[in-house]
Design a protein around this motif. Structure first.
Motif, mmCIF file in Angstrom:
data_model
loop_
_atom_site.group_PDB
_atom_site.id
_atom_site.type_symbol
_atom_site.label_atom_id
_atom_site.label_comp_id
_atom_site.label_asym_id
_atom_site.label_seq_id
_atom_site.Cartn_x
_atom_site.Cartn_y
_atom_site.Cartn_z
ATOM 1 N N UNK A 16 43.819 35.554 41.187
ATOM 2 C CA UNK A 16 43.258 34.466 41.985
ATOM 3 C C UNK A 16 41.952 33.925 41.408
ATOM 4 N N UNK A 17 41.350 34.624 40.420
ATOM 5 C CA UNK A 17 40.096 34.156 39.830
ATOM 6 C C UNK A 17 40.222 33.774 38.355
ATOM 7 N N UNK A 18 41.019 34.465 37.637
ATOM 8 C CA UNK A 18 41.100 34.236 36.198
ATOM 9 C C UNK A 18 42.536 34.135 35.725
ATOM 10 N N UNK A 19 42.739 34.498 34.493
ATOM 11 C CA UNK A 19 44.066 34.448 33.832
ATOM 12 C C UNK A 19 44.790 33.204 34.166
ATOM 13 N N UNK A 50 36.926 40.728 37.285
ATOM 14 C CA UNK A 50 37.180 39.483 37.996
ATOM 15 C C UNK A 50 38.083 38.565 37.167
ATOM 16 N N UNK A 51 37.889 38.545 35.856
ATOM 17 C CA UNK A 51 38.717 37.711 34.999
ATOM 18 C C UNK A 51 40.175 38.124 34.993
ATOM 19 N N UNK A 52 40.446 39.403 35.259
ATOM 20 C CA UNK A 52 41.827 39.867 35.267
ATOM 21 C C UNK A 52 42.518 39.679 36.607
ATOM 22 N N UNK A 53 41.770 39.272 37.626
ATOM 23 C CA UNK A 53 42.386 39.016 38.936
ATOM 24 C C UNK A 53 43.076 37.665 38.900
ATOM 25 N N UNK A 82 21.710 34.086 35.522
ATOM 26 C CA UNK A 82 22.687 34.943 36.172
ATOM 27 C C UNK A 82 23.265 35.886 35.132
ATOM 28 N N UNK A 83 23.144 37.186 35.407
ATOM 29 C CA UNK A 83 23.653 38.189 34.476
ATOM 30 C C UNK A 83 24.749 38.984 35.176
ATOM 31 N N UNK A 84 25.913 39.038 34.576
ATOM 32 C CA UNK A 84 27.041 39.774 35.128
ATOM 33 C C UNK A 84 27.412 40.864 34.138
ATOM 34 N N UNK A 85 27.507 42.110 34.587
ATOM 35 C CA UNK A 85 27.915 43.175 33.684
ATOM 36 C C UNK A 85 29.295 42.884 33.094
#
Length: 70
Positions: free
Chosen positions: A67-70, A62-65, A52-55
């Motif tokens: 509900x997903x990260x931080x 996504x990490x800064x959202x 799986x490759x994510x830009x």
């Protein structure tokens, strides 16, 4: 090019079905089309995910959202 027009006399013999009739027909047929219950997906360990490759920009977004990260 073929002509796909329906002659007028054939169109006049067709009956118009109302939305209420269509909804009633669908409600009566719904029990016949029951789908089996969906099986719950089992969690997958991160070690089994390969290729799986994510830009980088997407991962940062996504990490800064909250509900997903931080």
């Amino acid at each position: 090019m073929p002509n796909h027009r329906v002659p007028r006399d054939l169109r006049e013999t067709e009956t118009e079905t109302s939305l209420a009739e269509l909804c009633g027909d669908s409600a009566r047929m719904a029990p016949h089309w029951a789908a089996p219950p969906a099986a719950a997906a089992a969690p997958v360990p991160p070690s089994s995910i390969h290729g799986v490759v994510v830009p980088r920009a997407s991962a940062r977004l996504v990490g800064s959202m909250t509900e997903y990260g931080d």
